[in-house]
Design an enzyme around this catalytic site. Sequence first.
Site, short mmCIF file in Angstrom:
data_model
loop_
_atom_site.label_atom_id
_atom_site.label_comp_id
_atom_site.label_asym_id
_atom_site.label_seq_id
_atom_site.Cartn_x
_atom_site.Cartn_y
_atom_site.Cartn_z
N VAL A 185 7.37 7.60 16.22
CA VAL A 185 7.22 8.12 14.85
C VAL A 185 6.01 9.07 14.76
CG1 VAL A 185 6.90 7.53 12.41
CG2 VAL A 185 8.36 6.11 13.87
N CYS A 193 -5.01 8.88 7.39
CA CYS A 193 -5.54 8.34 8.63
C CYS A 193 -5.46 9.36 9.75
CB CYS A 193 -4.73 7.10 9.01
SG CYS A 193 -5.14 5.68 8.02
N ARG A 222 -3.03 10.88 1.76
CA ARG A 222 -1.73 11.53 1.92
C ARG A 222 -0.97 11.56 0.59
NH1 ARG A 222 0.66 14.91 5.56
NH2 ARG A 222 2.86 14.47 5.82
N ASP A 250 3.69 1.15 11.89
CA ASP A 250 2.47 0.50 11.38
C ASP A 250 2.30 -0.93 11.90
OD1 ASP A 250 1.63 2.66 9.49
OD2 ASP A 250 3.61 2.23 8.69
N LYS A 257 0.83 -1.22 0.00
CA LYS A 257 0.00 0.00 0.00
C LYS A 257 0.86 1.25 0.00
CE LYS A 257 -2.37 2.79 3.41
NZ LYS A 257 -1.17 3.52 3.84
N ASN A 258 2.02 1.19 0.64
CA ASN A 258 2.83 2.40 0.74
C ASN A 258 3.93 2.48 -0.32
OD1 ASN A 258 1.24 3.26 2.77
ND2 ASN A 258 2.64 2.69 4.43
N1 EPU Z 1 6.29 15.02 9.49
C1 EPU Z 1 6.36 16.36 9.73
N2 EPU Z 1 6.36 17.22 8.65
C2 EPU Z 1 6.26 16.77 7.37
C3 EPU Z 1 6.20 15.37 7.13
C4 EPU Z 1 6.21 14.52 8.22
O1 EPU Z 1 6.45 16.79 10.88
O2 EPU Z 1 6.26 17.58 6.45
C5 EPU Z 1 6.29 14.09 10.64
C6 EPU Z 1 4.95 13.34 10.75
O3 EPU Z 1 3.99 14.11 11.43
C7 EPU Z 1 5.37 12.08 11.51
C8 EPU Z 1 6.79 11.84 11.00
O4 EPU Z 1 7.24 13.07 10.43
O5 EPU Z 1 5.42 12.36 12.89
C9 EPU Z 1 6.90 10.72 9.99
O6 EPU Z 1 6.05 10.97 8.89
P1 EPU Z 1 6.39 10.44 7.41
O7 EPU Z 1 6.51 11.62 6.51
O8 EPU Z 1 7.53 9.49 7.51
O9 EPU Z 1 5.10 9.63 7.07
P2 EPU Z 1 4.23 9.65 5.74
O10 EPU Z 1 5.09 9.67 4.55
O11 EPU Z 1 3.17 10.66 5.86
C10 EPU Z 1 4.20 7.05 5.40
C11 EPU Z 1 3.14 5.99 5.33
C12 EPU Z 1 2.58 5.74 6.72
C13 EPU Z 1 3.72 5.29 7.62
C14 EPU Z 1 4.83 6.36 7.63
C15 EPU Z 1 6.04 5.94 8.44
C16 EPU Z 1 2.24 6.31 3.14
C17 EPU Z 1 1.09 6.71 2.30
N3 EPU Z 1 2.08 6.43 4.45
O12 EPU Z 1 3.54 8.23 5.86
O13 EPU Z 1 1.67 4.65 6.58
O14 EPU Z 1 3.24 5.10 8.92
O15 EPU Z 1 5.25 6.64 6.28
O16 EPU Z 1 6.60 4.76 7.94
O17 EPU Z 1 3.26 5.84 2.65
C18 EPU Z 1 -0.19 3.34 7.14
O18 EPU Z 1 0.14 2.60 6.20
O19 EPU Z 1 -1.10 3.05 7.95
C19 EPU Z 1 0.50 4.62 7.31
C20 EPU Z 1 0.04 5.58 8.09
#
Ligand code: EPU
Length: 444
Positions: free
Chosen positions: A341, A128, A104, A319, A32-33
């Site tokens: 995280v 989410c 996202r 996750d 999914k990611n």
């Molecule tokens: N963060 C910031 N500012 C930003 C971006 C992120 O403060 O501009 C913070 C977030 O708030 C969080 C941390 O950095 O506290 C990590 O966020 P990250 O950017 O790594 O997460 P993401 O890219 O938004 C993806 C997955 C998530 C997974 C995370 C961590 C996708 C679509 N989503 O999210 O997946 O938990 O990486 O591995 O790829 C899930 O599958 O249920 C899910 C939430």
Amino acid sequence: MSEFDPPKSGAASMLVRGGEPVHGEIHVRGSKNALPKAMVAALLTSEKCRLTNISAITDLGVVEELITITGGDVHHSNDQIEITAHSFTELSETDVVRLHATSRIPVLTTAVSLHRSGRAIIAAPGGCEIGPRPVDFHLNVLRAFGARDSQFENHIELVADRLRGARVRLPFPSVGATEQFLFASSLAEGNSELTNAAIEPEILDLVAVLQKMGAIISVEPNRTIRVTGVESLHGFDHRVIGDRLEAASWASLALATAGEITVRGVQQQLLSTFLNMFRRAGGDFTIDADSDVLTFHRARRMLRPLALETDVHPGFMTDWQSPFVTALTQADGVSVVHETVYEDRLGYTDALRSLGAQIQVFTECLGPTRCRFGAANHRHSAVVVGPTKLHGAELSIPDLRAGFSYVIAAAAAEGESLLHGVDLLDRGYSDFRAKLSAVGIDHR
Ligand code: EPU
């Protein structure tokens, strides 16, 4: 006789009768990611791109719609998708706001849109309900490449001529911001460097896709990624990696109910940190010679309690946390959990308490790392006392991973549970109801 009114046909509720060990086999498909990011990569070229090992999850629909609105063609058949973005029209503000509210992923098209049209719009991101999930890292990456932004009430507009190579350091190894950097740098003028980058397997899969397209990217030690920009990218053919998050969810279900589940389609290497924890908790597994058929079971009558801290890769994934911690309600003793995280990923523990679990949540960092959430008073650590006998309850699912945890809890509980909002699970677990049947969970 059920103690709850049965859900109406087609309603997003499900009645689960628990208390029996689960047994069966499921096939996990593309991550999914990783999948949506490879689909976004296809927007960087006007040539045809083909992705296989596609899973039927609703999150893909958002990306398909986004590609179609911007002028691309998407052909979906069986387990493959073909994308041709022969033209690209930037998204309107209305479309951006609507699509960003559901996922996202749209924010990841910002660099792509800047490359192809010189303009992009970012709206308040959706996804989410696991904390505010800001976009400041993304904006700073794009500004470093020369994008100029103007802030409005509900959206941010960015403009750029050709993006120029940049050196960026992330404050935290964010998955999304690292992906934004990869999309920006692959077609930027000159060299780029990202330090403190995320190196999750899903990122490495995206790097593989971009390399197939003609990009020059090296992932180096110490979380450094170097990219030499190229003039253009071309089509690709790619089989997406299996979903390691889904695999761990089904493994946790087997652990919680003392059952046995065979998971096909995910490489052992993608799960190695999870597998170590699984074994420490008293689970065990067998793995076939190709390392992509894993059979999970409980190796001892009583599970062992653990100290668990989530982290970026190669740490224990955030996750994996809620499904695994749900299984720890059956461990004999006190488990300690530290989520580093996301600041708000323990909300599901309230629901588990209503099924009889003994879990307390704390603002302190209950783990070896002093994380950024401790000083900010976020409720991000938990103490789980087990084993507890769970009983059925009525629950509303708030997000994807919490939702699967409720299914685990309901399957481990004596009696019936009524789960509302189960359609949220379709975002990340393909053929979810069929898989529940395949492992013998009594549900309707
Ligand atoms: N963060 C910031 N500012 C930003 C971006 C992120 O403060 O501009 C913070 C977030 O708030 C969080 C941390 O950095 O506290 C990590 O966020 P990250 O950017 O790594 O997460 P993401 O890219 O938004 C993806 C997955 C998530 C997974 C995370 C961590 C996708 C679509 N989503 O999210 O997946 O938990 O990486 O591995 O790829 C899930 O599958 O249920 C899910 C939430």
